[in-house]
Design a protein around this motif. Structure first.
Motif, PDB file in Angstrom:
ATOM      1  N   GLU A  87     -89.495   2.465  35.566  1.00 20.54           N
ATOM      2  CA  GLU A  87     -89.493   3.862  36.001  1.00 20.54           C
ATOM      3  C   GLU A  87     -90.876   4.371  36.381  1.00 20.54           C
ATOM      4  OE1 GLU A  87     -87.657   6.050  32.846  1.00 20.54           O
ATOM      5  OE2 GLU A  87     -85.639   5.396  33.400  1.00 20.54           O
ATOM      6  N   MET A  88     -91.937   3.724  35.883  1.00 18.16           N
ATOM      7  CA  MET A  88     -93.314   4.110  36.211  1.00 18.16           C
ATOM      8  C   MET A  88     -94.029   2.905  36.836  1.00 18.16           C
ATOM      9  SD  MET A  88     -94.249   6.360  32.823  1.00 18.16           S
ATOM     10  CE  MET A  88     -93.953   5.046  31.656  1.00 18.16           C
ATOM     11  N   PRO A  89     -93.808   2.665  38.134  1.00 18.42           N
ATOM     12  CA  PRO A  89     -94.364   1.452  38.753  1.00 18.42           C
ATOM     13  C   PRO A  89     -95.888   1.429  38.798  1.00 18.42           C
ATOM     14  CG  PRO A  89     -93.320   2.840  40.411  1.00 18.42           C
ATOM     15  CD  PRO A  89     -92.998   3.437  39.075  1.00 18.42           C
ATOM     16  N   VAL A  90     -96.540   2.578  38.778  1.00 16.68           N
ATOM     17  CA  VAL A  90     -98.009   2.588  38.768  1.00 16.68           C
ATOM     18  C   VAL A  90     -98.523   1.985  37.462  1.00 16.68           C
ATOM     19  CG1 VAL A  90    -100.037   4.079  38.809  1.00 16.68           C
ATOM     20  CG2 VAL A  90     -98.120   4.564  40.315  1.00 16.68           C
ATOM     21  N   LEU A 102    -100.797  -2.667  34.485  1.00 16.27           N
ATOM     22  CA  LEU A 102    -100.613  -3.726  33.503  1.00 16.27           C
ATOM     23  C   LEU A 102    -100.745  -5.099  34.150  1.00 16.27           C
ATOM     24  CD1 LEU A 102     -99.795  -4.567  30.586  1.00 16.27           C
ATOM     25  CD2 LEU A 102     -97.433  -4.527  31.386  1.00 16.27           C
ATOM     26  N   LEU A 103    -100.126  -5.282  35.297  1.00 18.49           N
ATOM     27  CA  LEU A 103    -100.181  -6.565  35.992  1.00 18.49           C
ATOM     28  C   LEU A 103    -101.602  -6.901  36.441  1.00 18.49           C
ATOM     29  CD1 LEU A 103     -98.476  -8.911  37.084  1.00 18.49           C
ATOM     30  CD2 LEU A 103     -98.273  -7.630  39.216  1.00 18.49           C
ATOM     31  N   ILE A 104    -102.306  -5.924  37.006  1.00 16.50           N
ATOM     32  CA  ILE A 104    -103.692  -6.140  37.427  1.00 16.50           C
ATOM     33  C   ILE A 104    -104.566  -6.478  36.223  1.00 16.50           C
ATOM     34  CG2 ILE A 104    -105.731  -4.974  38.372  1.00 16.50           C
ATOM     35  CD1 ILE A 104    -103.768  -3.438  40.212  1.00 16.50           C
ATOM     36  N   ALA A 127    -102.545   0.607  30.098  1.00 21.07           N
ATOM     37  CA  ALA A 127    -101.150   0.578  30.533  1.00 21.07           C
ATOM     38  C   ALA A 127    -100.188   0.555  29.346  1.00 21.07           C
ATOM     39  CB  ALA A 127    -100.904  -0.632  31.436  1.00 21.07           C
ATOM     40  N   LEU A 128    -100.522  -0.205  28.320  1.00 21.45           N
ATOM     41  CA  LEU A 128     -99.649  -0.254  27.143  1.00 21.45           C
ATOM     42  C   LEU A 128     -99.603   1.084  26.408  1.00 21.45           C
ATOM     43  CD1 LEU A 128    -100.496  -3.801  25.773  1.00 21.45           C
ATOM     44  CD2 LEU A 128     -98.421  -3.070  26.964  1.00 21.45           C
ATOM     45  N   LEU A 129    -100.763   1.735  26.299  1.00 21.21           N
ATOM     46  CA  LEU A 129    -100.773   3.051  25.642  1.00 21.21           C
ATOM     47  C   LEU A 129    -100.016   4.096  26.456  1.00 21.21           C
ATOM     48  CD1 LEU A 129    -104.429   3.159  24.291  1.00 21.21           C
ATOM     49  CD2 LEU A 129    -102.323   2.883  22.976  1.00 21.21           C
ATOM     50  N   LEU A 130    -100.182   4.071  27.774  1.00 16.30           N
ATOM     51  CA  LEU A 130     -99.444   5.015  28.609  1.00 16.30           C
ATOM     52  C   LEU A 130     -97.947   4.740  28.584  1.00 16.30           C
ATOM     53  CD1 LEU A 130    -101.812   5.307  31.699  1.00 16.30           C
ATOM     54  CD2 LEU A 130    -101.443   6.995  29.893  1.00 16.30           C
ATOM     55  N   CYS A 131     -97.596   3.477  28.540  1.00 19.27           N
ATOM     56  CA  CYS A 131     -96.178   3.118  28.467  1.00 19.27           C
ATOM     57  C   CYS A 131     -95.561   3.596  27.150  1.00 19.27           C
ATOM     58  CB  CYS A 131     -96.037   1.602  28.608  1.00 19.27           C
ATOM     59  SG  CYS A 131     -94.353   1.022  28.716  1.00 19.27           S
TER      60      CYS A 131
END
Length: 133
Positions: A12-15, A20-22, A57-61
């Motif tokens: 739902e949040m591709p950014v 995370l991928l980068i 990314a993990l914290l935002l997720c």
């Protein structure tokens, strides 16, 4: 309880998924190139920036999209989210200041590391009896 909630958050949040991928690619690139190429010394930069992006990314997720970062199995309404665990405006303000200070800590680490790398230690210095450190 919603199964695969973090995966659903990334969809739902591709950014956030891209960050995370980068980040993961940066960490792996830094590690593998440092091990593979003998004289390549820039792995710390890729791994360091990748680590920061991955953790961000993990914290935002975990914090966004009404995700319970500490779910309760006994009582789902008691699960902790950012909204119900921030006790007051003061707590949110302090957390905001700390988040801003993290960028200054990262900038200081960058500055200090560059200062240490500007002048390399040579063999003559290692053979001297008096060291200035």
């Amino acid at each position: 309880m919603q199964p695969y909630k973090y995966f659903i958050n990334l969809v739902e949040m591709p950014v956030i998924a891209a960050i995370l991928l980068i980040g993961v690619i940066g960490v792996l690139f830094g590690i593998f190139n440092t091990l593979r190429v003998v004289h390549w010394r820039k792995g710390i930069w890729f791994s360091g920036i990748g680590t920061v992006l991955t953790i961000l990314a993990l914290l935002l997720c975990a914090g966004w999209n009404n995700t319970a970062y500490y779910p309760s199995i006994a009582d789902l309404q008691s699960s902790l989210t950012i909204k119900n665990s921030s006790s007051s405006f003061f707590t949110l303000k302090v957390m905001s200041y700390v988040s801003i200070l993290v960028s200054f800590v990262i900038a200081y680490i960058f500055y200090a590391w560059r200062a240490l790398d500007l002048r390399k230690i040579n063999e003559e210095e290692m053979e001297e009896k008096d060291h200035f450190y």
